[in-house]
Write an enzyme that holds these catalytic residues in place. Structure first.
Site, PDB file in Angstrom:
ATOM      1  CG  HIS A 173     -17.262  12.916 -15.887  1.00  0.00           C
ATOM      2  ND1 HIS A 173     -18.600  12.585 -15.842  1.00  0.00           N
ATOM      3  CD2 HIS A 173     -16.594  11.725 -15.944  1.00  0.00           C
ATOM      4  CE1 HIS A 173     -18.720  11.262 -15.851  1.00  0.00           C
ATOM      5  NE2 HIS A 173     -17.523  10.719 -15.925  1.00  0.00           N
ATOM      6  CG  HIS A 177     -14.248   9.314 -12.662  1.00  0.00           C
ATOM      7  ND1 HIS A 177     -15.273   8.683 -12.010  1.00  0.00           N
ATOM      8  CD2 HIS A 177     -14.609   9.355 -13.977  1.00  0.00           C
ATOM      9  CE1 HIS A 177     -16.224   8.362 -12.884  1.00  0.00           C
ATOM     10  NE2 HIS A 177     -15.846   8.765 -14.077  1.00  0.00           N
ATOM     11  CG  HIS A 183     -20.087   6.931 -13.870  1.00  0.00           C
ATOM     12  ND1 HIS A 183     -19.537   5.872 -14.534  1.00  0.00           N
ATOM     13  CD2 HIS A 183     -19.431   8.035 -14.311  1.00  0.00           C
ATOM     14  CE1 HIS A 183     -18.587   6.305 -15.345  1.00  0.00           C
ATOM     15  NE2 HIS A 183     -18.497   7.609 -15.227  1.00  0.00           N
TER      16      HIS A 183
HETATM   17 ZN   LIG Z   1     -16.925   8.798 -15.848  1.00  0.00          ZN
END
Ligand SMILES: [Zn+2]
Length: 290
Positions: A173, A177, A183
């Site tokens: 995750h 980014h 998101h």
């Molecule tokens: Zn995040």
């Protein structure tokens, strides 16, 4: 200054007990995945780990959930069309240099390197130990799990707190980014797929539910993305903050690892399939790659 004050209040308010009020009945709002179901989702793990962000002098001043913002409140994802992608090498791969803090145990280090390596097979992203490169991902254990969005230049921190963030999905995750992704529930067309219930959102954390003019890369909205928040993210009262539409019972935000669509997006954004190398010969420096 006002901005900083607002942000600090966001951080201090982001403590969540996840206690379901006694009066909480099992209405339609609570169908689909429950709070208990979400306990091990990447979204919930990150939210829990970030409870204490902002209490440490070394923490970044401005945060959206787990996204660190260096200056001001610019939306980061559109930066991918303005130069925050990691550069593509002549062999078609995208080498992303990284450094891992010596503070981690051998076991934690292994989990981190395995998670970085998980990008190599399905995509052209090659996390490689930093050598002379100017820009690199600096993985360290600060308070919480967070990352900047996209390549920011020089050493950019990805925080993976030792207690709370060193899990495969969480690492993927934060690296997504750093590769330029936001998101899932902030993407431009999200209102066609989810309803945000701001009345259930912890006051001061509404910024986590803003919409961004994202480049969706012609990929479908993905409830199973490792970048999707859980149904109860930043809830102030144990009630849902995100409800899928039209099927309110669809399971959302419970991914524990990257989804096939997460992988597909990396391949599209970095044009991984433009080169024969992804399916062809092995890169020369293979021994040094993750
Ligand atoms: Zn995040």
């Amino acid at each position: 200054m006002m901005l900083q004050a607002a942000v600090v209040s966001v951080l201090l308010c982001s403590v969540h007990s996840f206690v379901i009020p006694a009066s909480f009945d099992n209405t339609d709002e609570s169908s689909g995945n429950s709070i208990d179901d979400d306990e091990f989702s990447v979204s919930t793990i990150i939210e829990k780990a970030n409870r204490n962000i902002g209490k440490n002098v070394n923490d970044p001043l401005v945060m959206f959930g787990d996204i660190a913002v260096p200056t001001g409140l610019q939306n980061a994802d559109p930066c991918t069309s303005r130069g925050c992608l990691w550069p593509k090498a002549t062999d078609g791969n995208v080498y992303v240099p990284f450094r891992i803090s010596p503070d981690y145990s051998r076991r934690e280090r292994n989990i981190i390197t395995q998670a970085l390596r998980s990008f190599a097979n399905p995509t052209c992203i090659r996390f490689t130990p930093q050598d002379q490169q100017r820009d690199f991902v600096d993985i360290k254990s600060l308070t919480g799990c967070f990352s900047f969005v996209g390549r920011r230049g020089r050493n950019q921190t990805v925080s993976l707190m030792r207690r709370g963030c060193v899990f495969t999905g969480t690492i993927q995750h934060e690296m997504l980014h750093a590769l330029g992704f936001d998101h899932e529930q902030t993407r431009s067309d999200r209102d066609e797929h989810v309803r945000i219930l701001l009345e259930n959102v912890e006051p001061g954390t509404e910024g986590n539910f803003r919409r961004i003019r994202t480049n969706n890369l012609n990929t479908p909205y993905d409830y199973n993305s490792v970048m999707h928040y859980s149904r109860f993210a930043f809830s102030r009262n144990g009630r849902p903050t995100i409800i899928p539409i039209p099927d309110e019972n669809a399971v959302i935000g419970r991914a524990s690892v990257m989804s096939p669509i997460d992988i597909q997006r990396v391949n599209i954004l970095y044009r991984c399939n433009d080169t024969a190398l992804t399916t062809g010969p092995v890169p020369v420096q293979k021994d040094f790659l993750l």
